[in-house]
Design a protein around this motif. Structure first.
Motif, PDB file in Angstrom:
ATOM      1  N   GLU A 132       9.044  -9.493  42.803  1.00 17.30           N
ATOM      2  CA  GLU A 132       8.290  -8.400  42.180  1.00 17.30           C
ATOM      3  C   GLU A 132       7.410  -8.914  41.048  1.00 17.30           C
ATOM      4  O   GLU A 132       6.287  -8.452  40.856  1.00 17.30           O
ATOM      5  CB  GLU A 132       9.250  -7.335  41.654  1.00 17.30           C
ATOM      6  CG  GLU A 132       8.557  -6.109  41.083  1.00 17.30           C
ATOM      7  CD  GLU A 132       9.533  -5.029  40.666  1.00 17.30           C
ATOM      8  OE1 GLU A 132       9.077  -3.942  40.280  1.00 17.30           O
ATOM      9  OE2 GLU A 132      10.753  -5.275  40.732  1.00 17.30           O
ATOM     10  N   ASP A 136       3.423  -8.391  40.498  1.00 19.05           N
ATOM     11  CA  ASP A 136       2.896  -7.828  39.258  1.00 19.05           C
ATOM     12  C   ASP A 136       1.880  -8.773  38.611  1.00 19.05           C
ATOM     13  O   ASP A 136       0.867  -8.327  38.057  1.00 19.05           O
ATOM     14  CB  ASP A 136       4.033  -7.550  38.275  1.00 19.05           C
ATOM     15  CG  ASP A 136       4.870  -6.349  38.688  1.00 19.05           C
ATOM     16  OD1 ASP A 136       4.342  -5.508  39.449  1.00 19.05           O
ATOM     17  OD2 ASP A 136       6.034  -6.251  38.266  1.00 19.05           O
ATOM     18  N   ILE A 139      -1.351  -8.434  40.488  1.00 16.93           N
ATOM     19  CA  ILE A 139      -2.010  -7.167  40.156  1.00 16.93           C
ATOM     20  C   ILE A 139      -2.679  -7.257  38.789  1.00 16.93           C
ATOM     21  O   ILE A 139      -3.825  -6.816  38.603  1.00 16.93           O
ATOM     22  CB  ILE A 139      -0.981  -6.016  40.195  1.00 16.93           C
ATOM     23  CG1 ILE A 139      -0.511  -5.769  41.634  1.00 16.93           C
ATOM     24  CG2 ILE A 139      -1.571  -4.741  39.609  1.00 16.93           C
ATOM     25  CD1 ILE A 139       0.611  -4.760  41.749  1.00 16.93           C
ATOM     26  N   LYS A 143      -6.727  -6.808  37.909  1.00 16.09           N
ATOM     27  CA  LYS A 143      -7.172  -5.731  37.022  1.00 16.09           C
ATOM     28  C   LYS A 143      -7.863  -6.241  35.754  1.00 16.09           C
ATOM     29  O   LYS A 143      -8.485  -5.460  35.035  1.00 16.09           O
ATOM     30  CB  LYS A 143      -5.967  -4.880  36.595  1.00 16.09           C
ATOM     31  CG  LYS A 143      -5.433  -3.953  37.679  1.00 16.09           C
ATOM     32  CD  LYS A 143      -4.297  -3.109  37.119  1.00 16.09           C
ATOM     33  CE  LYS A 143      -3.825  -2.077  38.125  1.00 16.09           C
ATOM     34  NZ  LYS A 143      -2.710  -1.246  37.569  1.00 16.09           N
ATOM     35  N   VAL A 164      -5.539  -3.309  45.013  1.00 15.24           N
ATOM     36  CA  VAL A 164      -4.446  -3.238  44.045  1.00 15.24           C
ATOM     37  C   VAL A 164      -3.449  -2.159  44.454  1.00 15.24           C
ATOM     38  O   VAL A 164      -2.227  -2.326  44.322  1.00 15.24           O
ATOM     39  CB  VAL A 164      -4.995  -2.983  42.629  1.00 15.24           C
ATOM     40  CG1 VAL A 164      -3.868  -2.586  41.675  1.00 15.24           C
ATOM     41  CG2 VAL A 164      -5.709  -4.221  42.094  1.00 15.24           C
ATOM     42  N   LYS A 165      -3.941  -1.046  44.976  1.00 14.47           N
ATOM     43  CA  LYS A 165      -3.047   0.022  45.437  1.00 14.47           C
ATOM     44  C   LYS A 165      -2.161  -0.463  46.591  1.00 14.47           C
ATOM     45  O   LYS A 165      -0.997  -0.079  46.691  1.00 14.47           O
ATOM     46  CB  LYS A 165      -3.869   1.239  45.867  1.00 14.47           C
ATOM     47  CG  LYS A 165      -4.567   1.951  44.707  1.00 14.47           C
ATOM     48  CD  LYS A 165      -5.380   3.141  45.207  1.00 14.47           C
ATOM     49  CE  LYS A 165      -6.082   3.839  44.043  1.00 14.47           C
ATOM     50  NZ  LYS A 165      -6.911   4.985  44.502  1.00 14.47           N
ATOM     51  N   GLU A 168       0.567  -2.555  44.998  1.00 15.61           N
ATOM     52  CA  GLU A 168       1.548  -1.706  44.319  1.00 15.61           C
ATOM     53  C   GLU A 168       2.437  -0.976  45.317  1.00 15.61           C
ATOM     54  O   GLU A 168       3.624  -0.745  45.057  1.00 15.61           O
ATOM     55  CB  GLU A 168       0.823  -0.708  43.410  1.00 15.61           C
ATOM     56  CG  GLU A 168       0.167  -1.369  42.196  1.00 15.61           C
ATOM     57  CD  GLU A 168      -0.584  -0.382  41.339  1.00 15.61           C
ATOM     58  OE1 GLU A 168      -0.953   0.698  41.868  1.00 15.61           O
ATOM     59  OE2 GLU A 168      -0.821  -0.686  40.153  1.00 15.61           O
ATOM     60  N   LYS A 169       1.884  -0.635  46.481  1.00 16.30           N
ATOM     61  CA  LYS A 169       2.667   0.052  47.507  1.00 16.30           C
ATOM     62  C   LYS A 169       3.730  -0.875  48.096  1.00 16.30           C
ATOM     63  O   LYS A 169       4.777  -0.419  48.564  1.00 16.30           O
ATOM     64  CB  LYS A 169       1.739   0.577  48.606  1.00 16.30           C
ATOM     65  CG  LYS A 169       2.426   1.482  49.614  1.00 16.30           C
ATOM     66  CD  LYS A 169       1.446   2.047  50.629  1.00 16.30           C
ATOM     67  CE  LYS A 169       2.157   2.954  51.636  1.00 16.30           C
ATOM     68  NZ  LYS A 169       1.209   3.488  52.643  1.00 16.30           N
ATOM     69  N   LYS A 171       5.692  -2.747  46.535  1.00 15.83           N
ATOM     70  CA  LYS A 171       6.898  -2.703  45.707  1.00 15.83           C
ATOM     71  C   LYS A 171       7.815  -1.541  46.081  1.00 15.83           C
ATOM     72  O   LYS A 171       8.978  -1.530  45.703  1.00 15.83           O
ATOM     73  CB  LYS A 171       6.514  -2.622  44.228  1.00 15.83           C
ATOM     74  CG  LYS A 171       5.772  -3.865  43.734  1.00 15.83           C
ATOM     75  CD  LYS A 171       5.665  -3.894  42.231  1.00 15.83           C
ATOM     76  CE  LYS A 171       4.775  -2.794  41.704  1.00 15.83           C
ATOM     77  NZ  LYS A 171       4.637  -2.876  40.224  1.00 15.83           N
ATOM     78  N   ASP A 172       7.285  -0.551  46.808  1.00 13.37           N
ATOM     79  CA  ASP A 172       8.131   0.542  47.300  1.00 13.37           C
ATOM     80  C   ASP A 172       8.943   0.121  48.521  1.00 13.37           C
ATOM     81  O   ASP A 172       9.923   0.776  48.878  1.00 13.37           O
ATOM     82  CB  ASP A 172       7.268   1.762  47.658  1.00 13.37           C
ATOM     83  CG  ASP A 172       6.556   2.329  46.438  1.00 13.37           C
ATOM     84  OD1 ASP A 172       7.077   2.162  45.333  1.00 13.37           O
ATOM     85  OD2 ASP A 172       5.472   2.925  46.614  1.00 13.37           O
TER      86      ASP A 172
END
Length: 446
Positions: A132, A136, A139, A143, A164-165, A168-169, A171-172
Motif C-alpha cells: 500500500e 501511495d 499517487i 499529484k 490516480v483514481k 486509489e481504487k 487499495k480497495d
C-alpha cells in the motif's frame, strides 16, 4: 579522495556500523567541500556510512550551503549486488496483502499490468515500505505537479487525475491485481506471511542478468572481455594448469563491506563431478562465508533426489546443493526456492542448520516492529521441528530438486544402491528451461 581511512579498514570495527544510542564511539560524518548547484558557490556535504538493522548498508549524505541556505539530503544503497537478479510476482486478492512489507531497491522496476502502470528502474530511490505504501508513493508523485498542469495543460492533468483514481481504487482490492518487482541487483524483497511454508500468492524467480543489465548496474565496462582472454591468466596459463592451485582475488565483505580476500579452488567430488569452492574471510569483522558452484555444464535431464531419513547417522551424509536446486520437506510443508542460500557443499545436518538460521534467527521480519506474535510463534515452532529432524526424533523425507542436475547427496552404500534414497531423472519443463536461460541459448550457427 578516499572516504575510508586505512585504520578503519584494518581495525576491528566494521566500516558500516549500526546506529545505536548505546555506542559511545559513534562514527562521525565525513565533511567535503562541494559546489552548490543552486548558487554555484561552495557548500559542505556530510557523508555517514551506516547500517539499517535487518536491512542493508547505506550512505547518508547531507548538503548545506551557507550562502543561499539551500539544503539537500539523500540516501544511497551501499549493499552488495547479488549474483543473480530476482523477480517477485504477487497476486493481491485481499487487503491483508496490502500490508506485506516490501524492500524496493532503486534498480528495481515496479509494474502493475492490470492498469498499465510501471515505475522504471533508477527513477525512484530505494524504499522500505508496504504494498500500500508503494501505491501511495506513486499517487503522491503523480499529484505533485497537478496544480501547474491544470493551468498549462488541462488535458494531461485530466488524464493523470483519472489514472490516480485507478490507483486509489486498487487499495480497495475490489478486483484482484498483480504487483511485479523485477530487480537485476537481487536486493529487493516482498514479505511472505506464510514463511517457511509455500506462499501460493507469491512467485519468486531468480535469473541471470543480461549484459545490458550488468552495464546498467556498473558491473561491466562497455567493452566486454573476449572468451579467449578469460580462458588464460596474466601469465598465459590455461585454467587446466590452475586446477591444483588455490586462486585468490580481492572482493568486499558481504557483512561490513570492508576489503577482503576470496579463495577459490576446483575440487573433484567422488562419484559425481567437479565443483568450484569459494571462501571469504573478513579480517575487519570476522565474518566468514563459503559458496559452491558447479564446475560442469547443465545436465540434459533434471535430478530429483529423495532421502527417507531413518537414523541420526543420516545427518553426516555429504551434500552438494547447487544454486539452481530447491529443497523440499513434504512433512513440514516446507520449500526452499532456487538460489536461496546459494550453492552449498556441506552435510545434511549443516544444511538443515543453515535453513533454521535463515528462517528463524536471521529473518528480518521476526524482530522489532515488523513481527507479530502469531508469525513469531509459527517460525519458532518450525525451528523446533527442524531441530527434531536433526536429532532423529522426527522422521521426514528430504528432497533435492535440481532442474540443472548439478546437486548431489552421498550414497553411504556406494557402489551398491541406497535403499533409503531414490534418484529420479526427468525432462525439464519450458518454465524450468526459462529460469536456467536455456530457451534463449544458441550454441550453433551463431
Amino acid at each position: 579522495m578516499s572516504l575510508i581511512s586505512e585504520e578503519t579498514v584494518r581495525g576491528s570495527k566494521p566500516v558500516f556500523r549500526e546506529l545505536s544510542a548505546e555506542d559511545e564511539e559513534q562514527q562521525q560524518p565525513t565533511s567535503i567541500e562541494s559546489l552548490c548547484m543552486n548558487c554555484y558557490k561552495n557548500g559542505v556535504t556530510r557523508l555517514l556510512l551506516t547500517k539499517i538493522p535487518f536491512f542493508k548498508e547505506i550512505i547518508v549524505s547531507s548538503f548545506t550551503c551557507e550562502d543561499c541556505n539551500w539544503t539537500n539530503t539523500d540516501i544511497q544503497s551501499a549493499g552488495r549486488i547479488c549474483d543473480q537478479g530476482v523477480c517477485y510476482t504477487l497476486k493481491i486478492s485481499s487487503k491483508e496483502d496490502l500490508n506485506r512489507e516490501v524492500v524496493k531497491a532503486d534498480s528495481a522496476t515496479t509494474r502493475i499490468p492490470e492498469v498499465d502502470f510501471e515505475i522504471p528502474a533508477f527513477t525512484q530511490k530505494g524504499a522500505l515500505s508496504t504494498v500500500e505504501g508503494l501505491i501511495d508513493r506513486a499517487i503522491a508523485g503523480l499529484k505533485q505537479d497537478q496544480p501547474i498542469r491544470k493551468v498549462t495543460d488541462p488535458d494531461v492533468a485530466e488524464q493523470i487525475e483519472n489514472f490516480v483514481k485507478k490507483l486509489e481504487k486498487l487499495k480497495d482490492v475490489s478486483t484482484p491485481f498483480t504487483l511485479i518487482i523485477d530487480d537485476p541487483s537481487g536486493n529487493s524483497f516482498i514479505e511472505s506471511p506464510c514463511a517457511p511454508h509455500t506462499d501460493e500468492a507469491l512467485t519468486v524467480t531468480q535469473y541471470q542478468r543480461t549484459v545490458q543489465q550488468d552495464k546498467d548496474l556498473g558491473l561491466v565496462a562497455d567493452d566486454l572481455v573476449t572468451e579467449e582472454e578469460t580462458a588464460t591468466d596474466k601469465s598465459g596459463n590455461t585454467i587446466e594448469d590452475l586446477r591444483n592451485e588455490v586462486l585468490q582475488f580481492n572482493t568486499n565483505c558481504p557483512e561490513c563491506n570492508a576489503p577482503a580476500t576470496t579463495n577459490m579452488k576446483l575440487v573433484q567430488i567422488p562419484h559425481f563431478k567437479e565443483v568450484v569452492i569459494m571462501a571469504t574471510n573478513c579480517d575487519a569483522c570476522g565474518h566468514r562465508t563459503n559458496e559452491v558452484k558447479s564446475g560442469g555444464a547443465t545436465e540434459p535431464l533434471g535430478t530429483r533426489i529423495t532421502l527417507r531419513i531413518t537414523d541420526p547417522s543420516d545427518m553426516t551424509r555429504d551434500l552438494l546443493k547447487s544454486e539452481t536446486c530447491r529443497v523440499i520437506i513434504p512433512e513440514l510443508e516446507f520449500e526452499l526456492g532456487m538460489a536461496v542460500l546459494g550453492g552449498k557443499f556441506t552435510t545434511l545436518e549443516g544444511l538443515l542448520n543453515d535453513i533454521k538460521e535463515l528462517i528463524v534467527e536471521k529473518n528480518p521480519f521476526t524482530a522489532g516492529d515488523s513481527t507479530t506474535p502469531e508469525r513469531s510463534k509459527k517460525l519458532q515452532e518450525f525451528g523446533k521441528q527442524i531441530q527434531e529432524v536433526i536429532a532423529g526424533r522426527l522422521l521426514v523425507h528430504f528432497v533435492l530438486d535440481d532442474p540443472a542436475g548439478n546437486s548431489y547427496l552421498q550414497n553411504v552404500y556406494a557402489p551398491d544402491q541406497d535403499p533409503e534414497m531414490k534418484i529420479e531423472r526427468y525432462e525439464r519443463t519450458f518454465e524450468q528451461n526459462e529460469e536456467l536461460g536455456i530457451n534463449d541459448m544458441q550454441t550453433e550457427n551463431y
